[in-house]
Design a protein around this motif. Structure first.
Motif, short mmCIF file in Angstrom:
data_model
loop_
_atom_site.label_atom_id
_atom_site.label_comp_id
_atom_site.label_asym_id
_atom_site.label_seq_id
_atom_site.Cartn_x
_atom_site.Cartn_y
_atom_site.Cartn_z
N GLY A 176 72.69 -31.92 4.56
CA GLY A 176 72.16 -32.62 5.84
C GLY A 176 72.78 -33.63 6.75
N SER A 177 74.34 -34.08 5.65
CA SER A 177 75.22 -34.97 6.29
C SER A 177 76.11 -34.56 7.37
N LEU A 178 76.66 -33.32 7.40
CA LEU A 178 77.28 -32.90 8.35
C LEU A 178 76.88 -32.81 9.89
N PHE A 179 77.50 -33.10 10.83
CA PHE A 179 77.31 -32.91 12.24
C PHE A 179 75.72 -33.08 12.74
N GLN A 180 75.40 -34.43 12.22
CA GLN A 180 74.08 -34.79 12.59
C GLN A 180 74.12 -34.82 14.01
N GLY A 181 73.23 -34.16 14.68
CA GLY A 181 73.30 -34.34 16.26
C GLY A 181 74.05 -33.39 16.96
N ASN A 182 75.14 -32.86 16.27
CA ASN A 182 75.86 -31.65 16.73
C ASN A 182 76.01 -30.51 15.90
N PRO A 183 74.73 -29.61 15.73
CA PRO A 183 74.86 -28.69 14.87
C PRO A 183 75.43 -27.47 15.29
N GLU A 184 75.98 -27.50 16.53
CA GLU A 184 76.88 -26.15 16.78
C GLU A 184 78.06 -26.27 16.06
N TYR A 185 78.59 -27.46 15.89
CA TYR A 185 79.78 -27.61 14.86
C TYR A 185 79.72 -26.98 13.54
N LEU A 186 78.67 -26.91 13.08
CA LEU A 186 78.69 -26.87 11.72
C LEU A 186 78.62 -25.34 11.38
N ALA A 187 79.46 -24.76 10.59
CA ALA A 187 79.53 -23.37 10.27
C ALA A 187 78.43 -22.74 9.51
N PRO A 188 77.95 -21.41 9.83
CA PRO A 188 76.45 -21.15 9.31
C PRO A 188 76.71 -21.10 7.71
N GLU A 189 77.69 -20.87 7.22
CA GLU A 189 77.70 -20.72 5.63
C GLU A 189 77.29 -22.10 4.98
N ALA A 190 77.58 -23.22 5.96
CA ALA A 190 77.73 -24.67 5.04
C ALA A 190 76.15 -25.06 5.17
N VAL A 191 75.39 -24.44 5.49
CA VAL A 191 73.82 -24.95 5.64
C VAL A 191 73.06 -23.73 4.92
N GLY A 192 71.74 -24.33 4.38
CA GLY A 192 71.01 -23.23 3.62
C GLY A 192 71.30 -23.14 2.07
N PRO A 193 70.69 -22.26 1.46
CA PRO A 193 70.73 -22.55 0.06
C PRO A 193 72.14 -21.98 -0.47
N ARG A 194 73.00 -21.27 0.22
CA ARG A 194 74.17 -20.87 -0.40
C ARG A 194 75.34 -21.87 -0.01
N ARG A 195 75.30 -22.76 0.94
CA ARG A 195 75.96 -23.94 1.20
C ARG A 195 77.48 -23.81 0.82
N ILE A 196 78.17 -23.02 1.42
CA ILE A 196 79.67 -22.93 0.89
C ILE A 196 80.81 -23.87 1.90
N ILE A 197 81.08 -24.75 1.07
CA ILE A 197 82.19 -25.51 2.02
C ILE A 197 83.48 -25.15 1.44
N SER A 198 84.18 -24.68 2.53
CA SER A 198 85.50 -24.32 2.33
C SER A 198 86.16 -24.56 3.54
N SER A 199 87.82 -24.29 3.61
CA SER A 199 88.62 -24.79 4.70
C SER A 199 87.85 -23.99 5.83
N ALA A 200 87.14 -22.73 5.96
CA ALA A 200 86.80 -21.95 6.77
C ALA A 200 85.82 -22.68 7.62
N VAL A 201 85.23 -23.80 7.11
CA VAL A 201 84.17 -24.78 7.75
C VAL A 201 84.84 -25.30 9.07
N ASP A 202 86.24 -26.09 8.60
CA ASP A 202 86.94 -26.63 9.74
C ASP A 202 87.21 -25.73 10.76
#
Ligand SMILES: Nc1ncnc2c1ncn2[C@@H]1O[C@H](COP(=O)(O)OP(=O)(O)OP(=O)(O)O)[C@@H](O)[C@H]1O
Length: 290
Positions: free
Chosen positions: A178-204
């Motif tokens: 919940g800390s990423l892109f509060q107020g700017n959800p469009e910036y957040l990659a789909p895999e970075a939310v939800g139960p799987r929550r994958i944070i990789s370079s692809a997020v950038d």
């Protein structure tokens, strides 16, 4: 840089103005006794872990990459203000032309496509090294890209990645849910939310695609049919490669560096397009930059 500016007596440096404000603190303009202007990033002490991480990352890339903002002090400084308010600060070089967000505001919310291509190339240069060493920025937005002058190779400006408070270090913990892109959800990659929550370079890379849409003045929440009809074929092809839904199939910074969109040769922003923060306008503050 002289050794006196590297080890600062932080508490005595006069604050000359405000360069910016974030969710967790503020950035002020300070001057060392030998006339060096620096940016001081301050936050409440409860956020000191983020600031320490940011400083670690800036130091890691200090001599490796010119598209990542450079630190101007080796340590984090702790101070106690009146009424027992505890703060901490780090120092870095000043961006004399503010942020990419400032440049967009000055241009009325839309930059020429060749300028966006040039900016994208410089951002990709920063991301390439960041990702190669296993870091993920996690907060890539126009306000976190700073603009510097440069006179090398006839170029007019250089962009640098900044604000690593939410970044993921190699083998470090993921940013809090919940800390990423509060107020700017469009910036957040789909895999970075939800139960799987994958944070990789692809997020950038996803965020970069959204940033390109925003710089071009299009609607960042727009669907693919709208974007393909609104953007030029070359810009849309670039954005499409950044916004592949499956993160494993998304293009890398290294691959995107050779995309024609990022290699348009005549997109250097003219001087009049570059913003200047109020506290740095002519005659207000005299000093040298780092
Ligand atoms: N080195 C710098 N030189 C000039 N201006 C700067 C510098 N660093 C930051 N700023 C300005 O301050 C703004 C906020 O900086 P930054 O994003 O690092 O703060 P933050 O508290 O981490 O923000 P947030 O909590 O929103 O992520 C930037 O958008 C920019 O306009």
């Amino acid at each position: 840089m002289s050794s006196s500016s590297w080890m600062l007596d932080a508490t005595t440096l006069p604050k000359l103005g405000c360069l910016g404000q974030g969710h967790h603190g503020y950035i002020s303009l300070v001057k060392t006794p030998d006339g060096l202007l620096m940016a001081k990033k301050t936050s409440y002490r409860k956020y000191s872990d983020d600031l320490e991480k940011e400083l670690r990352i800036l130091h890691h890339f200090n001599s490796i990459n010119f598209n990542i903002v450079r630190p101007t002090s080796p340590i984090i400084y702790y101070e106690t203000m009146p009424v027992n308010v505890k703060i901490c600060s780090i120092y870095m070089e000043i961006a004399p032309h503010g942020s990419l967000e400032d440049m967009m505001t000055k241009a009325g919310g839309r930059l020429p496509e060749n300028v966006v291509g040039y900016c994208t190339l410089l951002i990709l240069e920063g991301l390439k090294d960041l990702h190669k060493d296993g870091y993920v920025h996690c907060d890539l937005m126009p306000e976190n890209i700073l603009i510097f002058p440069t006179y090398t190779h006839g170029e007019l400006c250089e962009l640098k990645l900044a604000d690593f408070g939410l970044a993921k270090e190699p083998n470090g913990p993921n940013p809090l849910d919940g800390s990423l892109f509060q107020g700017n959800p469009e910036y957040l990659a789909p895999e970075a939310v939800g139960p799987r929550r994958i944070i990789s370079s692809a997020v950038d890379i996803w965020s970069l695609g959204v940033m390109v849409i925003e710089m071009l003045g299009a609607n960042v929440g727009g669907r693919n049919d709208y974007l393909s009809a609104t953007l030029s074929p070359m810009a849309w092809d670039f954005v499409r490669k950044c916004k592949v839904r499956d993160w494993e199939d998304r293009a890398t910074a290294e691959e995107l560096l050779s995309h024609p969109f990022a290699n348009q040769s005549i997109g250097i922003p003219p001087l009049e397009m570059l913003p200047v923060p109020h506290c740095l306008t002519d005659g207000v503050v005299q000093g040298r930059f780092f």
